[in-house]
Design an enzyme around this catalytic site. Structure first.
Site, PDB file in Angstrom:
ATOM      1  N   GLY A  53       0.762  -1.262  -0.137  1.00 52.48           N
ATOM      2  CA  GLY A  53       0.063   0.093   0.016  1.00 52.48           C
ATOM      3  C   GLY A  53       0.774   1.034   0.153  1.00 52.48           C
ATOM      4  N   GLU A 108       3.970   4.346   5.698  1.00 52.12           N
ATOM      5  CA  GLU A 108       2.908   3.625   5.479  1.00 52.12           C
ATOM      6  C   GLU A 108       1.807   4.414   4.739  1.00 52.12           C
ATOM      7  OE1 GLU A 108       1.440   0.936   5.923  1.00 52.12           O
ATOM      8  OE2 GLU A 108       2.197  -0.205   7.940  1.00 52.12           O
ATOM      9  N   ASP A 109       0.813   3.477   4.341  1.00 53.79           N
ATOM     10  CA  ASP A 109      -0.445   4.248   3.535  1.00 53.79           C
ATOM     11  C   ASP A 109      -1.440   4.358   4.728  1.00 53.79           C
ATOM     12  OD1 ASP A 109      -0.929   1.509   4.297  1.00 53.79           O
ATOM     13  OD2 ASP A 109      -1.601   0.673   2.555  1.00 53.79           O
ATOM     14  N   ASP A 112      -4.287   1.819  11.175  1.00 52.95           N
ATOM     15  CA  ASP A 112      -5.609   1.303  11.313  1.00 52.95           C
ATOM     16  C   ASP A 112      -5.296   0.881  13.146  1.00 52.95           C
ATOM     17  OD1 ASP A 112      -8.040   0.312  11.541  1.00 52.95           O
ATOM     18  OD2 ASP A 112      -7.874  -1.195  10.188  1.00 52.95           O
ATOM     19  N   LYS A 140      -6.375   5.970  10.917  1.00 54.00           N
ATOM     20  CA  LYS A 140      -8.059   6.006  11.720  1.00 54.00           C
ATOM     21  C   LYS A 140      -7.647   5.999  13.279  1.00 54.00           C
ATOM     22  CE  LYS A 140      -9.634   2.836   8.106  1.00 54.00           C
ATOM     23  NZ  LYS A 140      -9.980   1.415   7.790  1.00 54.00           N
ATOM     24  N   PHE A 161     -13.824   1.966   5.548  1.00 59.05           N
ATOM     25  CA  PHE A 161     -12.674   1.289   4.787  1.00 59.05           C
ATOM     26  C   PHE A 161     -12.520   2.072   3.266  1.00 59.05           C
ATOM     27  CE2 PHE A 161     -11.001  -1.510   1.718  1.00 59.05           C
ATOM     28  CZ  PHE A 161     -10.184  -2.348   2.534  1.00 59.05           C
ATOM     29  N   VAL A 162     -11.393   2.690   3.206  1.00 54.74           N
ATOM     30  CA  VAL A 162     -11.078   3.345   2.029  1.00 54.74           C
ATOM     31  C   VAL A 162     -10.002   2.764   0.923  1.00 54.74           C
ATOM     32  CG1 VAL A 162     -11.103   5.527   3.587  1.00 54.74           C
ATOM     33  CG2 VAL A 162      -8.984   4.440   3.431  1.00 54.74           C
ATOM     34  N   ASP A 168      -5.799  -0.844  -1.405  1.00 49.11           N
ATOM     35  CA  ASP A 168      -6.550  -1.754  -2.523  1.00 49.11           C
ATOM     36  C   ASP A 168      -7.945  -2.398  -1.728  1.00 49.11           C
ATOM     37  OD1 ASP A 168      -4.970  -3.427  -0.375  1.00 49.11           O
ATOM     38  OD2 ASP A 168      -5.936  -4.926  -1.255  1.00 49.11           O
ATOM     39  N   ARG A 174      -5.778   0.277  -6.180  1.00 47.75           N
ATOM     40  CA  ARG A 174      -4.551   1.121  -5.795  1.00 47.75           C
ATOM     41  C   ARG A 174      -4.312   2.163  -7.053  1.00 47.75           C
ATOM     42  NH1 ARG A 174      -2.160  -2.364  -2.135  1.00 47.75           N
ATOM     43  NH2 ARG A 174      -2.359  -4.457  -2.329  1.00 47.75           N
TER      44      ARG A 174
HETATM   45  P1  IMP Z   1      -2.900  -1.967  11.094  1.00 53.18           P
HETATM   46  O1  IMP Z   1      -1.907  -2.988  11.418  1.00 53.18           O
HETATM   47  O2  IMP Z   1      -4.385  -2.437  11.540  1.00 53.18           O
HETATM   48  O3  IMP Z   1      -2.570  -0.375  11.388  1.00 53.18           O
HETATM   49  O4  IMP Z   1      -3.415  -1.911   9.496  1.00 53.18           O
HETATM   50  C1  IMP Z   1      -2.352  -1.388   8.821  1.00 53.18           C
HETATM   51  C2  IMP Z   1      -2.520  -1.989   7.343  1.00 53.18           C
HETATM   52  O5  IMP Z   1      -3.695  -2.504   7.052  1.00 53.18           O
HETATM   53  C3  IMP Z   1      -2.370  -0.810   6.315  1.00 53.18           C
HETATM   54  O6  IMP Z   1      -0.927  -0.645   6.052  1.00 53.18           O
HETATM   55  C4  IMP Z   1      -3.161  -1.272   5.147  1.00 53.18           C
HETATM   56  O7  IMP Z   1      -2.444  -2.079   4.503  1.00 53.18           O
HETATM   57  C5  IMP Z   1      -4.111  -1.896   5.757  1.00 53.18           C
HETATM   58  N1  IMP Z   1      -5.624  -1.197   6.039  1.00 53.18           N
HETATM   59  C6  IMP Z   1      -6.055  -0.643   6.999  1.00 53.18           C
HETATM   60  N2  IMP Z   1      -7.211  -0.385   6.701  1.00 53.18           N
HETATM   61  C7  IMP Z   1      -7.468  -0.153   5.543  1.00 53.18           C
HETATM   62  C8  IMP Z   1      -8.340   0.491   4.635  1.00 53.18           C
HETATM   63  O8  IMP Z   1      -9.373   1.286   5.077  1.00 53.18           O
HETATM   64  N3  IMP Z   1      -8.130   0.347   3.201  1.00 53.18           N
HETATM   65  C9  IMP Z   1      -7.068  -0.429   2.870  1.00 53.18           C
HETATM   66  N4  IMP Z   1      -6.362  -1.054   3.557  1.00 53.18           N
HETATM   67  C10 IMP Z   1      -6.425  -0.681   4.868  1.00 53.18           C
HETATM   68 MG    MG Z   2      -0.129  -1.267   4.535  1.00 58.98          MG
END
Ligand code: IMP
Ligand code: MG
Length: 183
Positions: A53, A108-109, A112, A140, A161-162, A168, A174
């Site tokens: 991402g 990072e993209d 979450d 988020k 969810f984006v 993606d 993407r």
């Molecule tokens: P975390 O470990 O829960 O912080 O998740 C991080 C990863 O989850 C990000 O780097 C994304 O690849 C994926 N992710 C989390 N939320 C979304 C979303 O809304 N759309 C797409 N990918 C997401």
């Molecule tokens: Mg990611």
């Protein structure tokens, strides 16, 4: 003015609503790039894009950084094709660069749950970088399960969810230039 290479009408679907336009993304990246460039001026920071991402954000961000910098990539997995983090994170592609003594910025993209960034910071700090920071395009905040430091945040967003701009849904979308909410 931003010139569109192609019309994206065909891949923007009816259940997607625009959240952050291409123009707003680029304006914010210009600010973030300037901040990073000033902070690390002459220090040759290394930006580590988190695949898949983070690659679009990294590619655009470095072009707003007005000092020498290097890049590398790491690939981790936690989601598979799901929309929720499982918390079980694996390194699918390790770093190539030696980051000992280097100024490192994880790119990072989206943050979450925060579990991915927490995992990355723990892992990378073991290599002995001179400094270790995180830049994320999106965060988020409401969803954070762990409190991780994120020095550069593009946009704080709601718990939706984006997709687009590197993010993606089941590996596609993407290539959208703006960020959309999947309704
Ligand atoms: P975390 O470990 O829960 O912080 O998740 C991080 C990863 O989850 C990000 O780097 C994304 O690849 C994926 N992710 C989390 N939320 C979304 C979303 O809304 N759309 C797409 N990918 C997401
Ligand atoms: Mg990611």
């Amino acid at each position: 003015m931003i010139h569109k290479a192609v019309s994206q009408d065909g891949i923007v679907e009816a259940n997607y609503s625009l959240l952050i336009s291409e123009e707003r993304i680029q304006d914010r990246l210009a600010e973030m790039g300037r901040e990073i460039g000033e902070k690390f001026n002459g220090k040759n920071p290394i930006l580590i894009g988190v695949l898949n991402g983070g690659f679009v954000f990294l590619a655009d961000l470095i072009r707003y950084i007005d000092t020498d910098c290097e890049i590398d990539f790491i690939r981790i997995s936690s989601y598979g094709n799901e929309k929720e983090s499982s918390g079980h994170i694996k390194v699918l592609k390790p770093l190539s660069a030696d980051i000992k003594g280097r100024h490192v910025i994880v790119v990072e993209d989206i943050v979450d749950s925060g579990l991915s960034v927490q995992f990355l910071l723990q892992m990378l700090s073991a290599f002995g970088p001179a400094s270790l920071e995180t830049a994320t395009l999106l965060r988020k905040k409401m969803r954070a399960k762990v409190d991780v430091p994120v020095e550069y945040v593009g946009f704080d967003i709601e718990d939706k969810f984006v997709i687009g701009y590197g993010l993606d849904e089941n590996q596609v979308k993407r290539n959208l230039r703006s960020i959309y909410v999947v309704e």
